[in-house]
Scaffold this motif. Structure first.
Motif, PDB file in Angstrom:
ATOM      1  N   LYS A  18       0.825  -1.198   0.000  1.00 34.66           N
ATOM      2  CA  LYS A  18       0.000   0.000   0.000  1.00 34.66           C
ATOM      3  C   LYS A  18       0.864   1.255   0.000  1.00 34.66           C
ATOM      4  CE  LYS A  18      -3.937  -2.096   2.406  1.00 34.66           C
ATOM      5  NZ  LYS A  18      -4.801  -2.054   3.614  1.00 34.66           N
ATOM      6  N   TRP A  19       0.269   2.332  -0.530  1.00 31.97           N
ATOM      7  CA  TRP A  19       0.910   3.639  -0.502  1.00 31.97           C
ATOM      8  C   TRP A  19       0.123   4.551   0.431  1.00 31.97           C
ATOM      9  CZ3 TRP A  19       4.444   5.805  -4.607  1.00 31.97           C
ATOM     10  CH2 TRP A  19       5.107   4.773  -5.281  1.00 31.97           C
ATOM     11  N   GLU A  20       0.808   5.500   1.017  1.00 33.49           N
ATOM     12  CA  GLU A  20       0.197   6.388   1.996  1.00 33.49           C
ATOM     13  C   GLU A  20       0.372   7.847   1.552  1.00 33.49           C
ATOM     14  OE1 GLU A  20       0.907   7.522   6.712  1.00 33.49           O
ATOM     15  OE2 GLU A  20       1.453   5.526   5.945  1.00 33.49           O
ATOM     16  N   GLN A  21      -0.631   8.675   1.820  1.00 31.35           N
ATOM     17  CA  GLN A  21      -0.552  10.095   1.488  1.00 31.35           C
ATOM     18  C   GLN A  21      -0.413  10.933   2.753  1.00 31.35           C
ATOM     19  OE1 GLN A  21      -3.241  11.799  -1.498  1.00 31.35           O
ATOM     20  NE2 GLN A  21      -3.659  13.503  -0.085  1.00 31.35           N
ATOM     21  N   ARG A  22       0.557  11.856   2.723  1.00 29.47           N
ATOM     22  CA  ARG A  22       0.743  12.779   3.837  1.00 29.47           C
ATOM     23  C   ARG A  22       1.139  14.150   3.304  1.00 29.47           C
ATOM     24  NH1 ARG A  22       4.446   9.845   8.448  1.00 29.47           N
ATOM     25  NH2 ARG A  22       3.249   7.900   8.701  1.00 29.47           N
ATOM     26  N   ILE A 163       4.420   2.405   1.783  1.00 29.39           N
ATOM     27  CA  ILE A 163       4.710   2.161   3.202  1.00 29.39           C
ATOM     28  C   ILE A 163       5.992   1.346   3.338  1.00 29.39           C
ATOM     29  CG2 ILE A 163       3.858   1.045   5.307  1.00 29.39           C
ATOM     30  CD1 ILE A 163       1.020   1.639   4.307  1.00 29.39           C
TER      31      ILE A 163
END
Length: 411
Positions: A18-22, A163
């Motif tokens: 998974k990829w995460e946005q911040r 991640i």
């Protein structure tokens, strides 16, 4: 070889995670602005601590930062400049928006920067991702009155990252490898250009009538001749207003914008209608002719190749019908050397826009070797120019590849 290795690396890059946005503000433990120590205070300058400006960063790479100014420890202690730890990301926020670099040493910056330090994700991955973000921002700012972007707006921008630290490393390592290959090819290109520059300075005779560097077997002194004695026709291309005859598709119209570095380019294209083209029938250019920029960047030349046979031209000096095959190639390279450029600059007239007259160029004198030596010189420099062109093409392809990877490897 390179592309086969690249394909193997590319296959290994994608890991199903998974990829995460911040926000950018959340991926760094510290952020730093910049400042300029007073330039009137000599105690602040000519020290040993790097002080970086936007001009010290390259446009299309996150590496290769070359500081040109250095400040003292005194400046760091009592001026607006700040000490920023190594392995921080420097982001240009004003003049030069779009430039981003990962700095491998301690540094300080002007007020045109925001720096991210103590990164919580892979530093190389973060830098490549931010570089892509800021390039998009720079594109959006073009054509507007906005001169930069606030530090608050930069920190509020979203970054999306996998991640998995392993995937971050894979992606950044691939892009670092491509950057390394581009850097190697650029160095090779600069080396080839330096060779050409050296040959241009040494293979053409001056008043001594003998060149510094010469092919074996040639010993005779060179002969000075006026250009009007080696071309049957020397004169101006059409110099009036041609814009009423421009069309979207028609006959390619050769202009000064198309002549640069001894070659014809199509970076800017203008086409004219058939009626206007037919009116230029007595001034059409043919394969083997030479053209020279008459106004602006005066003295730049190019040889008419088969592709541009029967071309019409605008505001160029035309040297037509050379008396032997290698004359134009020889002269095209001659006009690229410093001595020839200086002679043309002496002839150029005008205060605002410099220009040179066809009549002056008709009387322009050049030293010529015999036909065989001229052929050797032309062939050597033509082969070198061909190699340079191939090298430029290779770098262009690699740059396109990098842009493609930046599009596909980031969400």
């Amino acid at each position: 070889m390179f592309f086969s290795v690249l394909s193997i690396i590319f296959i290994k890059v994608r890991i199903n995670v998974k990829w995460e946005q911040r926000k950018l503000s959340s991926i760094a433990h510290q952020t730093f602005g910049g400042g300029t120590p007073s330039k009137s205070n000599k105690q602040f300058w000519n020290g040993d601590f790097p002080w970086i400006q936007s001009s010290d960063l390259a446009e299309d790479t996150i590496r290769g930062v070359h500081p040109n100014k250095f400040i003292t420890q005194n400046a760091l202690q009592i001026s607006a400049a700040k000490k920023i730890p190594k392995n921080s990301i420097a982001i240009v926020s004003r003049v030069g928006v779009g430039k981003v670099a990962l700095i491998p040493f301690n540094y300080s910056t002007s007020q045109d920067f925001l720096s991210l330090s103590g990164l919580k994700i892979n530093s190389q991955f973060a830098t490549y991702s931010i570089h892509k973000i800021m390039k998009k921002t720079a594109s959006q700012l073009q054509g507007t009155s906005i001169k930069g972007i606030t530090k608050k707006d930069i920190l509020n921008k979203a970054i999306i990252f996998p991640i998995s630290g392993k995937e971050q490393v894979h992606i950044s390592s691939l892009l670092k490898y491509v950057d390394y290959i581009i850097s190697l090819q650029q160095r090779k290109l600069e080396f080839l250009k330096e060779i050409k520059k050296g040959l241009l300075q040494k293979m053409f005779a001056d008043k001594s009538k003998f060149p510094i560097l010469r092919f074996e077997g040639f010993h005779n002194e060179w002969e000075q001749r006026k250009l009007k004695n080696v071309y049957q026709k020397i004169g101006n291309a059409f110099v009036g207003t041609a814009s009423p005859y421009y069309v979207d598709a028609g006959h390619f119209y050769l202009e000064s914008n198309n002549i640069k570095n001894g070659q014809i380019n199509r970076n800017h294209e203008v086409f004219i209608n058939n009626s206007f083209y037919q009116k230029q029938s007595n001034k059409l250019l043919h394969t083997g002719d030479l053209v020279m920029v008459q106004s602006g960047h005066v003295g730049d030349t190019a040889v008419i190749t088969q592709e541009y046979n029967n071309s019409a031209a605008h505001a160029l000096i035309m040297f037509r019908n050379p008396k032997d095959k290698f004359l134009s190639d020889y002269l095209n390279f001659y006009f690229q050397n410093t001595s020839a450029k200086n002679k043309i600059n002496v002839l150029a007239i005008g205060n605002t826009i410099r220009h040179v007259l066809a009549s002056d160029m008709s009387r322009f004198s050049v030293y010529f070797p015999n036909k065989d030596e001229r052929k050797y010189i032309s062939n050597l420099l033509l082969k070198l120019q061909y190699t340079i062109t191939l090298q430029q093409s290779k770098i262009s392809q690699l740059t396109i590849l990098k842009k493609y990877l930046l599009q596909k490897l980031f969400i």
